[in-house]
Scaffold this active site. Structure first.
Site, PDB file in Angstrom:
ATOM      1  N   HIS A 136       0.830  -1.205   0.000  1.00  0.00           N
ATOM      2  CA  HIS A 136       0.000   0.000   0.000  1.00  0.00           C
ATOM      3  C   HIS A 136       0.864   1.254   0.000  1.00  0.00           C
ATOM      4  CE1 HIS A 136      -3.551   2.474   1.279  1.00  0.00           C
ATOM      5  NE2 HIS A 136      -2.599   3.193   1.854  1.00  0.00           N
ATOM      6  N   GLU A 137       1.860   1.297   0.880  1.00  0.00           N
ATOM      7  CA  GLU A 137       2.680   2.498   0.996  1.00  0.00           C
ATOM      8  C   GLU A 137       3.573   2.702  -0.225  1.00  0.00           C
ATOM      9  OE1 GLU A 137       2.206   4.822   3.153  1.00  0.00           O
ATOM     10  OE2 GLU A 137       0.632   3.600   4.042  1.00  0.00           O
ATOM     11  N   HIS A 140       1.725   4.380  -3.036  1.00  0.00           N
ATOM     12  CA  HIS A 140       1.601   5.837  -2.984  1.00  0.00           C
ATOM     13  C   HIS A 140       2.744   6.498  -3.759  1.00  0.00           C
ATOM     14  CE1 HIS A 140      -1.846   6.516  -0.478  1.00  0.00           C
ATOM     15  NE2 HIS A 140      -1.354   5.872   0.562  1.00  0.00           N
ATOM     16  N   GLU A 196      -6.033   6.919  -1.579  1.00  0.00           N
ATOM     17  CA  GLU A 196      -5.956   5.793  -0.646  1.00  0.00           C
ATOM     18  C   GLU A 196      -6.576   4.539  -1.268  1.00  0.00           C
ATOM     19  OE1 GLU A 196      -4.246   5.568   1.895  1.00  0.00           O
ATOM     20  OE2 GLU A 196      -3.891   7.608   2.603  1.00  0.00           O
TER      21      GLU A 196
END
Length: 268
Positions: A136-137, A140, A196
């Site tokens: 997920h990070e 980004h 997100e």
């Protein structure tokens, strides 16, 4: 009204020259900022963050963070190479560090500068759970969400002046510092919910490409919600989609994620 009209024309022109498409999700976004400047400042801020915190090294958990991070990085690089976009990641200088902190948190600055806090490890439980967080990070950063948010701030604050390159170095630095503030919440850019959600989807695919089971995502996010119940919501969840929306979206994305997982040698 004249200003509004001119600003509208400027916005259209900006969109025409600075629209970026995510090669994994297909989402388009406005990214006006100079990526080389973002990467330079990110590297500086990351170094400062590590110097002010307690970096855990040589432990089993530190090695797990590095191993999971590198597998996701390698999967991303293979994918971008397969679609002829290796150049997108050419300037990345990846780092994966475990920081001592009770916060339920992790983040990735532009250029692949990743930090995982020890406080989130009990929630991740195993490598699959950790891959949910790190996928997920990392997403980004790969999706250019930092550039997108900085670009939104540039347009809101300076409008059409951006077309003429009238943003000074001091103004640019100020925008960056607001996006990545130094302090207790260092490097935590306030992403929007669309970003997100995109990081959820992209991260699910990346962890699957790296050989981690994407079915671990739903239990992980449920544990995160349970951990925040009755207390101040962790920064990690502050701008995220509501739990029901997130779980619904993950379920929609799981079939494709499982295809990536199977192709990486995972057992269905």
């Amino acid at each position: 009204m004249k200003f509004i009209h001119l600003f509208g024309i400027g916005a259209i022109a900006l969109s025409a020259v600075a629209c970026t498409t995510n090669p994994i999700t297909g989402r388009s976004s406005l990214q006006l900022a100079n990526n080389s400047e973002i990467l330079t400042m990110s590297a500086q801020e990351y170094k400062t963050t590590l110097s002010k915190g307690k970096v855990i090294s040589g432990t089993a958990d530190a090695k797990r963070v590095a191993n999971v991070g590198n597998r996701i990085k390698n999967a991303a690089e293979r994918y971008y190479q397969s679609i002829g976009r290796s150049a997108d990641l050419a300037s990345y200088n990846w780092e994966f560090n475990l920081l001592q902190s009770n916060e339920l948190n992790a983040w990735c600055m532009p250029g692949g500068k990743v930090a995982v806090y020890t406080g989130i490890l009990p929630i991740t439980k195993d490598d699959n759970g950790l891959a949910v967080v790190m996928g997920h990070e990392v997403s980004h950063a790969l999706a250019g969400h930092g550039n997108e948010r900085i670009s939104q701030a540039m347009v809101a604050q300076y409008g059409g002046a951006i077309l003429g390159g009238a943003i000074s170095n001091a103004q640019w630095a100020s925008i960056f510092q607001k996006a990545y503030p130094i302090g207790s919440q260092v490097a935590l850019l306030k992403y929007g919910r669309n970003q997100e959600s995109e990081a959820d989807q992209m991260g699910l695919y990346l962890m699957s490409m790296a050989g981690y089971d994407p079915r671990a995502a739903i239990p992980f996010w449920n544990r995160m919600e349970a951990a925040s119940s009755g207390s101040r919501q962790p920064e990690f969840l502050s701008t995220h989609p509501n739990p029901e929306t997130r779980i619904s979206d993950i379920n929609k994305d799981l079939p494709k994620a499982l295809e990536y997982y199977k192709a990486a040698g995972g057992k269905i």
